[in-house]
Design a protein around this motif. Sequence first.
Motif, PDB file in Angstrom:
ATOM      1  N   GLN A 151       0.955  -1.226   0.130  1.00 54.48           N
ATOM      2  CA  GLN A 151      -0.075  -0.134  -0.077  1.00 54.48           C
ATOM      3  C   GLN A 151       0.932   1.349   0.019  1.00 54.48           C
ATOM      4  OE1 GLN A 151      -2.959  -0.232   2.984  1.00 54.48           O
ATOM      5  NE2 GLN A 151      -3.152   2.013   3.179  1.00 54.48           N
ATOM      6  N   ALA A 166      -3.073   1.137  11.143  1.00 57.83           N
ATOM      7  CA  ALA A 166      -2.696   1.093   9.982  1.00 57.83           C
ATOM      8  C   ALA A 166      -4.161   1.480   9.122  1.00 57.83           C
ATOM      9  CB  ALA A 166      -2.802  -0.605   9.629  1.00 57.83           C
ATOM     10  N   LEU A 199      -3.144  -1.993  -8.753  1.00 52.61           N
ATOM     11  CA  LEU A 199      -4.424  -2.779  -8.412  1.00 52.61           C
ATOM     12  C   LEU A 199      -5.321  -1.691  -8.354  1.00 52.61           C
ATOM     13  CD1 LEU A 199      -3.274  -5.388  -5.967  1.00 52.61           C
ATOM     14  CD2 LEU A 199      -3.595  -5.634  -8.301  1.00 52.61           C
ATOM     15  N   ALA A 200      -6.330  -1.714  -9.607  1.00 57.65           N
ATOM     16  CA  ALA A 200      -7.497  -0.806  -9.713  1.00 57.65           C
ATOM     17  C   ALA A 200      -8.584  -1.365  -9.187  1.00 57.65           C
ATOM     18  CB  ALA A 200      -7.408  -0.021 -10.910  1.00 57.65           C
ATOM     19  N   GLY A 201      -9.301  -0.684  -8.238  1.00 59.16           N
ATOM     20  CA  GLY A 201     -10.576  -1.341  -7.920  1.00 59.16           C
ATOM     21  C   GLY A 201     -10.561  -2.445  -6.894  1.00 59.16           C
ATOM     22  N   GLY A 202     -11.459  -3.052  -6.743  1.00 56.51           N
ATOM     23  CA  GLY A 202     -11.543  -4.246  -6.133  1.00 56.51           C
ATOM     24  C   GLY A 202     -11.412  -4.081  -4.546  1.00 56.51           C
ATOM     25  N   MET A 203     -11.117  -5.190  -3.961  1.00 58.46           N
ATOM     26  CA  MET A 203     -10.927  -5.363  -2.578  1.00 58.46           C
ATOM     27  C   MET A 203      -9.860  -6.085  -2.032  1.00 58.46           C
ATOM     28  SD  MET A 203     -12.572  -4.240   0.456  1.00 58.46           S
ATOM     29  CE  MET A 203     -12.286  -4.768   1.867  1.00 58.46           C
ATOM     30  N   ALA A 204      -9.117  -5.852  -1.086  1.00 53.73           N
ATOM     31  CA  ALA A 204      -7.997  -6.372  -0.456  1.00 53.73           C
ATOM     32  C   ALA A 204      -8.582  -7.285   0.637  1.00 53.73           C
ATOM     33  CB  ALA A 204      -6.779  -5.583  -0.146  1.00 53.73           C
ATOM     34  N   GLN A 217     -12.944   2.658  -1.024  1.00 57.76           N
ATOM     35  CA  GLN A 217     -13.800   2.860  -2.270  1.00 57.76           C
ATOM     36  C   GLN A 217     -14.854   1.701  -2.194  1.00 57.76           C
ATOM     37  OE1 GLN A 217     -11.021   3.396  -5.596  1.00 57.76           O
ATOM     38  NE2 GLN A 217     -10.843   5.576  -4.893  1.00 57.76           N
ATOM     39  N   PHE A 218     -14.292   0.366  -2.078  1.00 61.23           N
ATOM     40  CA  PHE A 218     -15.010  -0.705  -2.296  1.00 61.23           C
ATOM     41  C   PHE A 218     -16.236  -0.907  -1.109  1.00 61.23           C
ATOM     42  CE2 PHE A 218     -16.133  -5.047  -1.731  1.00 61.23           C
ATOM     43  CZ  PHE A 218     -16.696  -5.546  -3.044  1.00 61.23           C
ATOM     44  N   PRO A 267      -6.649   2.033   6.156  1.00 61.40           N
ATOM     45  CA  PRO A 267      -7.225   0.878   4.769  1.00 61.40           C
ATOM     46  C   PRO A 267      -6.830   1.863   3.579  1.00 61.40           C
ATOM     47  CG  PRO A 267      -8.966   2.770   5.808  1.00 61.40           C
ATOM     48  CD  PRO A 267      -7.869   2.651   6.734  1.00 61.40           C
ATOM     49  N   SER A 268      -6.416   0.858   2.558  1.00 59.77           N
ATOM     50  CA  SER A 268      -6.135   1.441   1.376  1.00 59.77           C
ATOM     51  C   SER A 268      -7.189   2.059   0.579  1.00 59.77           C
ATOM     52  CB  SER A 268      -5.555   0.323   0.474  1.00 59.77           C
ATOM     53  OG  SER A 268      -6.581  -0.479   0.152  1.00 59.77           O
ATOM     54  N   LEU A 269      -6.753   3.020  -0.586  1.00 58.20           N
ATOM     55  CA  LEU A 269      -7.968   3.402  -1.078  1.00 58.20           C
ATOM     56  C   LEU A 269      -8.909   2.540  -1.883  1.00 58.20           C
ATOM     57  CD1 LEU A 269      -6.037   6.182  -3.369  1.00 58.20           C
ATOM     58  CD2 LEU A 269      -7.758   6.528  -1.419  1.00 58.20           C
ATOM     59  N   ASN A 270      -8.237   1.054  -2.315  1.00 57.60           N
ATOM     60  CA  ASN A 270      -9.304   0.346  -2.959  1.00 57.60           C
ATOM     61  C   ASN A 270     -10.309  -0.120  -1.709  1.00 57.60           C
ATOM     62  OD1 ASN A 270      -6.838   0.517  -3.934  1.00 57.60           O
ATOM     63  ND2 ASN A 270      -7.331  -1.091  -5.328  1.00 57.60           N
ATOM     64  N   GLU A 271      -9.903  -0.167  -0.690  1.00 61.84           N
ATOM     65  CA  GLU A 271     -10.605  -0.869   0.238  1.00 61.84           C
ATOM     66  C   GLU A 271     -11.909   0.294   0.814  1.00 61.84           C
ATOM     67  OE1 GLU A 271      -8.579  -3.270   3.751  1.00 61.84           O
ATOM     68  OE2 GLU A 271      -7.031  -2.272   2.561  1.00 61.84           O
ATOM     69  N   ARG A 292       0.961   4.673  14.694  1.00 57.67           N
ATOM     70  CA  ARG A 292      -0.383   4.802  14.090  1.00 57.67           C
ATOM     71  C   ARG A 292      -1.166   3.597  13.866  1.00 57.67           C
ATOM     72  NH1 ARG A 292       1.303   7.980   9.998  1.00 57.67           N
ATOM     73  NH2 ARG A 292       2.091  10.122  10.627  1.00 57.67           N
ATOM     74  N   PRO A 321      -1.144   8.200  -2.089  1.00 55.41           N
ATOM     75  CA  PRO A 321      -1.274   7.548  -0.861  1.00 55.41           C
ATOM     76  C   PRO A 321      -2.380   6.603  -0.515  1.00 55.41           C
ATOM     77  CG  PRO A 321      -0.736   9.882  -0.571  1.00 55.41           C
ATOM     78  CD  PRO A 321      -1.194   9.700  -1.929  1.00 55.41           C
ATOM     79  N   GLY A 322      -2.303   5.452  -0.418  1.00 53.78           N
ATOM     80  CA  GLY A 322      -3.334   4.524  -0.113  1.00 53.78           C
ATOM     81  C   GLY A 322      -3.549   3.458  -1.191  1.00 53.78           C
ATOM     82  N   LEU A 328      -3.160   0.604  -3.925  1.00 58.57           N
ATOM     83  CA  LEU A 328      -2.371  -0.922  -3.669  1.00 58.57           C
ATOM     84  C   LEU A 328      -1.619  -0.993  -5.095  1.00 58.57           C
ATOM     85  CD1 LEU A 328      -5.450  -2.890  -2.322  1.00 58.57           C
ATOM     86  CD2 LEU A 328      -3.438  -1.935  -1.124  1.00 58.57           C
ATOM     87  N   ARG A 375     -12.570  -2.462  10.297  1.00 58.13           N
ATOM     88  CA  ARG A 375     -12.436  -2.032   8.704  1.00 58.13           C
ATOM     89  C   ARG A 375     -13.604  -1.233   8.406  1.00 58.13           C
ATOM     90  NH1 ARG A 375     -10.566  -5.117   4.602  1.00 58.13           N
ATOM     91  NH2 ARG A 375      -8.781  -5.779   5.654  1.00 58.13           N
ATOM     92  N   PRO A 391       1.686  -3.437   8.186  1.00 53.38           N
ATOM     93  CA  PRO A 391       1.546  -2.327   9.023  1.00 53.38           C
ATOM     94  C   PRO A 391       2.642  -2.284  10.254  1.00 53.38           C
ATOM     95  CG  PRO A 391      -0.446  -3.746   9.295  1.00 53.38           C
ATOM     96  CD  PRO A 391       0.270  -4.409   8.161  1.00 53.38           C
ATOM     97  N   TYR A 392       2.878  -1.210  10.658  1.00 48.29           N
ATOM     98  CA  TYR A 392       3.755  -1.092  12.000  1.00 48.29           C
ATOM     99  C   TYR A 392       5.206  -1.664  11.677  1.00 48.29           C
ATOM    100  CZ  TYR A 392      -0.830  -1.162  13.696  1.00 48.29           C
ATOM    101  OH  TYR A 392      -2.051  -0.958  14.121  1.00 48.29           O
TER     102      TYR A 392
END
Lengths: 245, 293, 272, 376, 287
Positions: free
Chosen positions: A78, B5, A153-158, B13-14, B7-11, B3, A118-119, A121, B214, A93-94
């Motif tokens: 990320q 963590a 990676l565009a869209g979707g979900m992790a 938005q989704f 969430p990413s932009l993708n998360e 801090r 930023p953010g 993926l 989340r 993270p961390y």
Amino acid sequence: MATEHPLVLPGDTIDPSLIPTHKKQPLRLGPGLRHVPPSTILPTVAGQLVTDLRKNSMWVEYNGGRYIPSQGDLVIGQVARSATDLYFVTITPYTANASLPHLSFEGASKKTRPQLLPGALVYARVTLANRHMDPELECVSATTGKAEGLGPLAGGMAFDVSLGLARRLLMARSREEGGVEVLEQLGAEGLAFETAVGRNGRVWVGSDSPKTVVLVGRALTETDEKALGVEQQRKLVKKLIREMR
Amino acid sequence: MPREAEPSLNERQFILQALQENLRLDGREFDQYRPLELTFGDQYGVADVTLGKTRVLAKASAEVTVPYVDRPLDGIFNIATELSPMASPAFEVGRPTETEVLISRLLEKTVRRSGALDTESLCLVAGQKVWSVRVDVHVLSHDGNLIDAACFAVVSALRHFRKPDTSMESGILTVYTPAEREPVALSWLHSPFCVTWSYFGDEGEIALLDATWREEQVRAGSCTISLNRHGEICQIAKLGGTPVEAVTLLQCTNTALTKVQEFSAFLDRKLAEDIKRRDKGGLMAELSAENDR
Amino acid sequence: MPLDTSAYSLALLRVDGRRWNELRRIHAQIRTQAAADGSSYLEMGHTKVMCVVTGPSEPGPRRGTTGGAAAGASKAAAEVAVSVVVAGFSSVDRKKRGRGDKRNLELQSTISNALAASLHTHLFPHSVIQVSLHVLSQDGSLLAALINAATLACVDAGIPMTDYVVACTAGSTSTYAAGDESADPLLDLNHQEEQELPGLTVATLGETDRVAVLVCESRVQVGRLEGMLAVGVDGCKQVREILDRVVREKGKRMVLEGTVVKGEGLEDMDLD
Amino acid sequence: MASTQHVLLSPAELAYLHEALSLTPPIRPDGRAPMQFRPLVAETEILPGTNGSARICFADGTEAIVGVKAEVERTRGYHGDEQEEGGEEEEEGGEERREGEREGQGEWVELTVEIPGYRDDDAGTAFLAAMLSEALLADGRFAKKLWISRRFHWKLFLDILLISPPLSYPLPLLSLTTHLALLSTRLPRLKSEGDEDPFFDDDWAAAPYLYPQGTTTTRPPITLLVMAVGRNIIFDPSKEELAVADVVLAVSVGEAATNSASTKGKGKAIGGMDIDSAAAQPGRSLRLLSVRTVDPPSRVTPPGMPNATNSAYGVAVSVQKQPEARTVEAQAVEGVWKAPRGGAKPAVMAALVQKVLERGGVADEVLDALEAVELG
Amino acid sequence: MADRRRVNGPVGATIPPVFEDEEVQTQETQRVTRSRAPNGIRKMYLKTGVTPSASGSAYLEIETSGKDGVSGLKLSCTVHGPRSLPRSSPFSPHIILSTHVKFAPFATKQRRGYLRDPSERDLGTHLEAALRGAIIADRWPKSGVDIIISIIEGDQDRETSGAQGDDTWDMMNALSGCITVASAALADAGIDCVDTVAGGVAALVKDGGETGTARIVIDPISSEHESIEAACCIAYLPTRDEITNLWFKGDMPDHDMGIYSELVQQGIQASKLANRVLVESLGETVK
């Protein structure tokens, strides 16, 4: 293949019969093992000892814990922030960020590099993993100059899964060796989706329909949390598909 | 300070996109709680609450102390909340984060200020000796909606708790051990529970109950409503965030009431089960003791 | 209960002589401080607060404030850092509230979150809007007064916002125990009413019915909520008009005088 | 800390300021005379809920509000509660004698300073609070005013609030505001007598002032900030001026009671100086209550670089390589700012204090100005 | 609430009971009066390099006045640094000085808490001002130095009642000790200074009841005098003849400037005497 994997604990002595011998190739030690000269091999983590006779290598498989980058791993990172010529990417993270140069994308030049906020993926390969330095990533194959599936990676979900599942998913024959079949099952049910699996325990799922993404995600996390076998995975997929309709 | 963590932009938005299509990541309905479980400890006053992956443990304890000078007739009742790094690396020991302060304030308002525990009944000798009841809340695992889980744990622990029996004879106060006299329950007036709504979207038009961690990170605002089963509001806290239509808030309150009634019934059932379990044990123990002789 | 508010039912007048839907006198001023980017002074009855806004500016060394919509994590938007100082002399009995006081922290976080939802903080990435509030005298409706003062000071500081965030309190004439349906809602509680009657603080976004802050800290029947909320939202609209008038008058005067001199108008500011 | 806050001035600006302030007469950035104060807006009794309050706004926009609250408190030390009944009778005879000597204790006054953006246990805030309360209690007479009876006393809470962000060192502002707030402080009139539980007159109009209004009485102390640059002494320095100060002193001055009775027989002095002689002189007689050096922020200003060693001018490269480069650092170059080092000569210190106390000097002037502020 | 990490004792008096000595009848005769010359300081013991793990350290002890129950002054000072500043802090062209002065809980009549109280912070600020003038700050850009002083014994008379003595006078003695010991520790740490700074106290004291005369003494002990009218604590650089910190407190009519300057002069004198000890002690270390 997946039959005899003896459980080892840190510091256990390893039965010499388990250590593969090969005439030509040198013995290769994978993660979780340490070589104490002259000829002792000690496990450093608790897990199952796996040996591969053909490649003359052995390693310890363990589940959970923190992902430690190692060279060649595919990870989902990320973007934390952008510096002058590289992105700082969070793999877990961390921990310290990894660096991903702006130019290591397919066809990237100073002018045509992808702009990542930023953010965002990225799916990337670890090129440098060293104890004393922050890891480095790339999204392009250094030899071919092609993306080979890597990149933003565009869209979707992790989804977060355990490291073990991620590794099993990444196996060339995940069904036979890893005992994971959910994705194939879901595909067989006629769902259209794409995935990217990171060794750092993240699975990205993309699809046009959010419903599908949610379903794939639930299937994956449930398989992971309940440690389902192949048969149970089939049942789970059937159940989820039914619920959705 | 570590801090949380992000969430990413993708998360982000989704999650929002899925919510627009009436989908939650774990397949729940918008007003559906994750499975709530409650187990009591062997000791009195220990309640372990799990809500999905969120797990909170509360322990009630009591000791005899001197009352505050300005309230000589009231016992002391405290709720101590500390979020340790055990729950999330973002929490640090000794430095309360904003989340921690807000949780402890909410619990305080919900349970203490609403008068759920009759503090006057804790007084032993006016101005000199009172019971000091203390509930320690430990968050063992954090996956969102800490407030509801913590509040449920606190109320369960207090309802389950028994304080040692005492007697007062010619100015001498005696505190009996559990062996001498059966401990007594606290004088409990009503059981408030928290229900937290999370709002999503620019206008706060999507409202969820029991958001996961989340979802909490993505939400635009939240509102915690504390009620008891008689339909009395003990506290409402919508501390900023995206403005929400007043009408929505009223609807949320009404839904919250039904949830609270469910919680209340669930707790009563669990308490009854626990008493039954203990009763059996007590009788058996007595019988075996007689046999020994 | 030490004081008697039950007299209400006789004359339909409250302890301070107001009717149920009357606000107390609101006196507000903006641009009271020459040195600050934005400042305001607000009285709601005897509750008096001052607000000074600094910023949006580069974040300095970490200061002893809490709050922030995203506590510095996402730099994409400005952080609204609020600090509330409750002066020791503000209440009838002197009581010192430390900075670490939980009530204070809750106030700060509430104000910060409420403002952040209305201010266009995304226009000022990597910066801090420092809002410092001083409570000089309190007589109920403290949170509401603080929110109103902060809004005014933000207007003065010229920070773009969707609309005013305005707040007021509402209550109900009988205690929670009484199930009487005849209980009237009340607008704008003073300290005495706040102590004895159930009440809530509501903050809305401008003229809409959308509620940014809703805080209720007393026991009340669910059925009573609707009435109180309606009165509160209506009160907010009245407050908005008053604040708007203050801003417009000040603006008009600034245009008339042709200059935008800060700190002007100090002389005729009377705090009494 | 408030006194050492960073001032964002370039070395060139600092050098200019220093030069300008070292001239005779000095040229101050805002064109004031060295002894001149900045204008201020002041008002008192702004908060009806307090025993006394004041607000002062300096022209640079810094503003402070002080509120005074008093509470009745039981005096510790004069016999415990249990013995009270018996003890009182015993003491009956001694009462007449004791009536005169009212004793005050420093802890009867609690002073807190709030500066936005600073923690309340910050060293700077603690320093300010210590300085203000030190001046207040220095003469030992103030606490005596809080005496009610042998068993009770007033506990005075002084809450000092700086409203605006601290632009310049807020000490003088806070001190002057405190002065006015104390002047406007009234305590309810005592109706009870002797050592019985005190009760008070409800009539606020009848409440006497803590510092009785009139001409011949003492007034609360004020603390002034004085600084020296070279040989020049400058009052009420602004933030920019402080950044180049050689030495900064905070001097607390009280006004002595002009009736000779209060100049308690102080005995003979050194050098044959007669302390009491001045009582007869007309005008205000001031008392020096405390002096503290304030760490001048100039010590942490960035130093300038003379052209000789500046590589931007080309010459420097060789110079820097020389072993003597170190010594260059120590030499002062004309027109190049260098943070002051070491302390101040005792004579300069003495001159600063002298200047404050001078008859018709600055302290006089400020007290006059404050007197002009109407109460109520 | 203030200190959650330790289990503190109950609040309130912790002064041990002092039983009246039968031989000595009254307080008046018990009072030890000053036997030293007005311009002499008490004996002083100073040693540097007492804490091996610190970059510099020093220990200072000032003798007691010889009566039971009166403690002398015992100070220990450690200096850490110069060391680099944390990465988050902004650039500084000078060394950043931070001073911590802490009374041990048992150092004074009233028990001190573990957290620093305002008077300790106040001392720290004074100390910082005194030292900042002495060190050559621009030799060490981008670095910081921590000076930590613990006051082990606070030079206080147990028998004077709480109401009698004003703590400030004792604070001045403590401050002057702090300045001297910190100066020694700084020299031990090898931090460049323009001169060795030392602290000194002078006071205007009055003995002999109402009719008594006021005189100026240096290094006063509050319990030895009936009352202290004024005092000043000075940090002084002898070779440069400069004052880096001055703290005067008292009540002085404006026409008594002579007394004020005499007090300052005597303070300087006391500081010079302390400085002699300091220089000698440092000299010994060099040998």
